[in-house]
Design a protein around this motif. Structure first.
Motif, PDB file in Angstrom:
ATOM      1  N   UNK A  76     -40.765 -94.191  10.844  1.00 46.10           N
ATOM      2  CA  UNK A  76     -40.452 -93.745   9.487  1.00 46.10           C
ATOM      3  C   UNK A  76     -40.314 -92.226   9.410  1.00 46.10           C
ATOM      4  N   UNK A  77     -39.813 -91.643  10.489  1.00 52.05           N
ATOM      5  CA  UNK A  77     -39.603 -90.192  10.512  1.00 52.05           C
ATOM      6  C   UNK A  77     -38.561 -89.810   9.457  1.00 52.05           C
ATOM      7  N   UNK A  78     -38.755 -88.688   8.757  1.00 51.97           N
ATOM      8  CA  UNK A  78     -37.802 -88.277   7.708  1.00 51.97           C
ATOM      9  C   UNK A  78     -36.373 -88.087   8.203  1.00 51.97           C
ATOM     10  N   UNK A  79     -36.198 -87.924   9.496  1.00 53.65           N
ATOM     11  CA  UNK A  79     -34.863 -87.805  10.075  1.00 53.65           C
ATOM     12  C   UNK A  79     -33.996 -89.020   9.747  1.00 53.65           C
ATOM     13  N   UNK A  80     -34.628 -90.209   9.655  1.00 51.44           N
ATOM     14  CA  UNK A  80     -33.876 -91.444   9.450  1.00 51.44           C
ATOM     15  C   UNK A  80     -33.699 -91.825   7.974  1.00 51.44           C
ATOM     16  N   UNK A  81     -34.298 -91.061   7.067  1.00 52.07           N
ATOM     17  CA  UNK A  81     -34.276 -91.424   5.648  1.00 52.07           C
ATOM     18  C   UNK A  81     -32.868 -91.404   5.044  1.00 52.07           C
ATOM     19  N   UNK A  82     -32.050 -90.353   5.247  1.00 56.02           N
ATOM     20  CA  UNK A  82     -30.696 -90.367   4.658  1.00 56.02           C
ATOM     21  C   UNK A  82     -29.848 -91.538   5.143  1.00 56.02           C
ATOM     22  N   UNK A  83     -29.898 -91.795   6.447  1.00 61.60           N
ATOM     23  CA  UNK A  83     -29.134 -92.914   6.997  1.00 61.60           C
ATOM     24  C   UNK A  83     -29.698 -94.247   6.501  1.00 61.60           C
ATOM     25  N   UNK A  84     -31.037 -94.326   6.436  1.00 60.58           N
ATOM     26  CA  UNK A  84     -31.681 -95.541   5.932  1.00 60.58           C
ATOM     27  C   UNK A  84     -31.278 -95.843   4.499  1.00 60.58           C
ATOM     28  N   UNK A 136     -47.404 -76.777   2.867  1.00 58.86           N
ATOM     29  CA  UNK A 136     -46.720 -77.677   3.807  1.00 58.86           C
ATOM     30  C   UNK A 136     -46.637 -79.081   3.207  1.00 58.86           C
ATOM     31  N   UNK A 137     -45.496 -79.397   2.653  1.00 60.64           N
ATOM     32  CA  UNK A 137     -45.286 -80.714   2.050  1.00 60.64           C
ATOM     33  C   UNK A 137     -45.076 -81.767   3.136  1.00 60.64           C
ATOM     34  N   UNK A 138     -45.567 -82.972   2.880  1.00 60.61           N
ATOM     35  CA  UNK A 138     -45.346 -84.074   3.823  1.00 60.61           C
ATOM     36  C   UNK A 138     -43.918 -84.599   3.683  1.00 60.61           C
ATOM     37  N   UNK A 139     -43.095 -84.344   4.704  1.00 59.67           N
ATOM     38  CA  UNK A 139     -41.723 -84.823   4.675  1.00 59.67           C
ATOM     39  C   UNK A 139     -41.657 -86.344   4.858  1.00 59.67           C
ATOM     40  N   UNK A 140     -42.646 -86.898   5.564  1.00 64.10           N
ATOM     41  CA  UNK A 140     -42.706 -88.358   5.711  1.00 64.10           C
ATOM     42  C   UNK A 140     -42.840 -89.043   4.351  1.00 64.10           C
ATOM     43  N   UNK A 141     -43.790 -88.552   3.553  1.00 60.00           N
ATOM     44  CA  UNK A 141     -44.012 -89.179   2.239  1.00 60.00           C
ATOM     45  C   UNK A 141     -42.899 -88.845   1.260  1.00 60.00           C
ATOM     46  N   UNK A 142     -42.296 -87.682   1.424  1.00 54.51           N
ATOM     47  CA  UNK A 142     -41.132 -87.344   0.602  1.00 54.51           C
ATOM     48  C   UNK A 142     -40.020 -88.366   0.852  1.00 54.51           C
ATOM     49  N   UNK A 143     -39.781 -88.659   2.130  1.00 62.42           N
ATOM     50  CA  UNK A 143     -38.752 -89.634   2.478  1.00 62.42           C
ATOM     51  C   UNK A 143     -39.063 -91.030   1.963  1.00 62.42           C
ATOM     52  N   UNK A 144     -40.311 -91.441   2.088  1.00 66.82           N
ATOM     53  CA  UNK A 144     -40.703 -92.772   1.625  1.00 66.82           C
ATOM     54  C   UNK A 144     -40.593 -92.885   0.101  1.00 66.82           C
ATOM     55  N   UNK A 145     -41.003 -91.827  -0.597  1.00 71.05           N
ATOM     56  CA  UNK A 145     -40.882 -91.811  -2.063  1.00 71.05           C
ATOM     57  C   UNK A 145     -39.433 -91.860  -2.508  1.00 71.05           C
ATOM     58  N   UNK A 146     -38.576 -91.133  -1.795  1.00 68.64           N
ATOM     59  CA  UNK A 146     -37.140 -91.123  -2.097  1.00 68.64           C
ATOM     60  C   UNK A 146     -36.536 -92.511  -1.936  1.00 68.64           C
ATOM     61  N   UNK A 147     -36.803 -93.138  -0.795  1.00 77.86           N
ATOM     62  CA  UNK A 147     -36.229 -94.459  -0.521  1.00 77.86           C
ATOM     63  C   UNK A 147     -36.759 -95.531  -1.467  1.00 77.86           C
ATOM     64  N   UNK A 148     -38.061 -95.487  -1.736  1.00 76.32           N
ATOM     65  CA  UNK A 148     -38.667 -96.490  -2.610  1.00 76.32           C
ATOM     66  C   UNK A 148     -38.076 -96.412  -4.012  1.00 76.32           C
ATOM     67  N   UNK A 149     -37.949 -95.202  -4.542  1.00 75.09           N
ATOM     68  CA  UNK A 149     -37.374 -95.013  -5.878  1.00 75.09           C
ATOM     69  C   UNK A 149     -35.910 -95.443  -5.901  1.00 75.09           C
TER      70      UNK A 149
END
Length: 200
Positions: free
Chosen positions: A12-20, A126-139
Motif C-alpha cells: 500500500x505504498x503511496x506510489x501506487x495510489x494514483x494508479x490504483x 512529517x505527514x504520513x503519505x501512506x495514510x494520505x493515500x488510503x484516505x484519498x482512495x477510500x473517499x
C-alpha cells in the motif's frame, strides 16, 4: 511480525495510489470503453509508477534519499516536488486527451493533498503519505459508489480494514506517530471531499 508489516507498507505504498485510483474508477464506472481505458491507464501507470521509480533510483544513487519510505523531512521534499509536476502533467496532458471528469477531479485532489504535505514540511511536520493515500482512495471509492449508484459495500469495508492495517504497520515500524497518521488520513479525505461538489 515486522516482516508482515513491512510487506503491508510496500503493498500500500503511496506510489501506487494514483494508479490504483485510476483502476478502481474503470472497474466501477459503467460506461468505460477500451479506448478510454487504454488512453488513461497506460500513460498514468508510466507517469505515476515507472517515472517515480526511475527518479528514486537516481536520487538514491546521488545520496539524496536513503529509502523508498523517505524517513527524514529533507528526503521527502524532492519526491513531493516530482509528484506535483507529474500530477500537473496528467491534469493538463493525459486526461484532457481522453477526458474523464471523475478522474480529473481525483487527480486534482491528489495534487491538493501533495501540495499540502509539501507545505507542512516547511513547518517541520512529517505527514504520513501512506495514510494520505488510503484516505484519498477510500473517499474516492465511496464517492464513486454514490455517483454511479453501485453497491460496493464489501470493497469499501475491505479497504477500511486495509487502512487500519496500514496505520498499524506504520505505528509498529515507528515510521510515524499517531498525529502524523491522523493528519495524513484527514488530508487525503478532505482533499477529495472539497471537490465533490464539482462532479458528484
Amino acid at each position: 511480525m515486522r516482516h508482515v508489516y513491512n510487506i503491508i507498507s510496500y503493498i500500500f505504498h503511496p506510489l501506487f495510489i494514483p494508479f490504483g485510483g485510476t483502476v478502481i474508477y474503470f472497474v466501477i464506472a459503467p460506461y468505460s470503453t477500451l479506448e478510454i481505458e487504454s488512453g488513461n491507464i497506460l500513460p498514468i501507470f508510466i507517469l505515476t509508477v515507472i517515472i517515480p521509480i526511475i527518479f528514486f533510483l537516481i536520487l538514491k544513487n546521488l545520496g539524496v534519499i536513503s529509502s523508498i519510505f523517505l524517513p527524514t523531512l529533507h528526503e521527502r521534499k524532492y519526491p513531493l516536488y516530482i509528484s506535483c509536476v507529474i500530477f500537473l502533467m496528467i491534469l493538463y496532458k493525459v486526461i484532457p486527451n481522453n477526458y474523464v471528469n471523475e478522474l480529473f477531479y481525483f487527480f486534482t485532489g491528489l495534487l491538493t493533498a501533495t501540495t499540502t504535505c509539501l507545505i507542512l514540511l516547511f513547518f517541520k511536520f512529517k505527514t504520513s503519505m501512506h495514510l494520505l493515500g488510503m484516505g484519498t482512495l477510500l473517499t474516492f471509492m465511496i464517492a464513486l459508489s454514490i455517483h454511479f449508484e453501485r453497491n460496493i459495500t464489501l470493497a469499501i469495508s475491505l479497504f477500511t480494514l486495509f487502512t487500519g492495517l496500514v496505520a498499524t504497520s506504520r505505528l509498529y515500524l515507528k515510521a510515524h506517530n499517531r498525529n502524523e497518521l491522523l493528519i495524513g488520513f484527514l488530508i487525503g479525505c478532505c482533499s477529495q471531499l472539497i471537490i465533490l461538489k464539482y462532479w458528484l
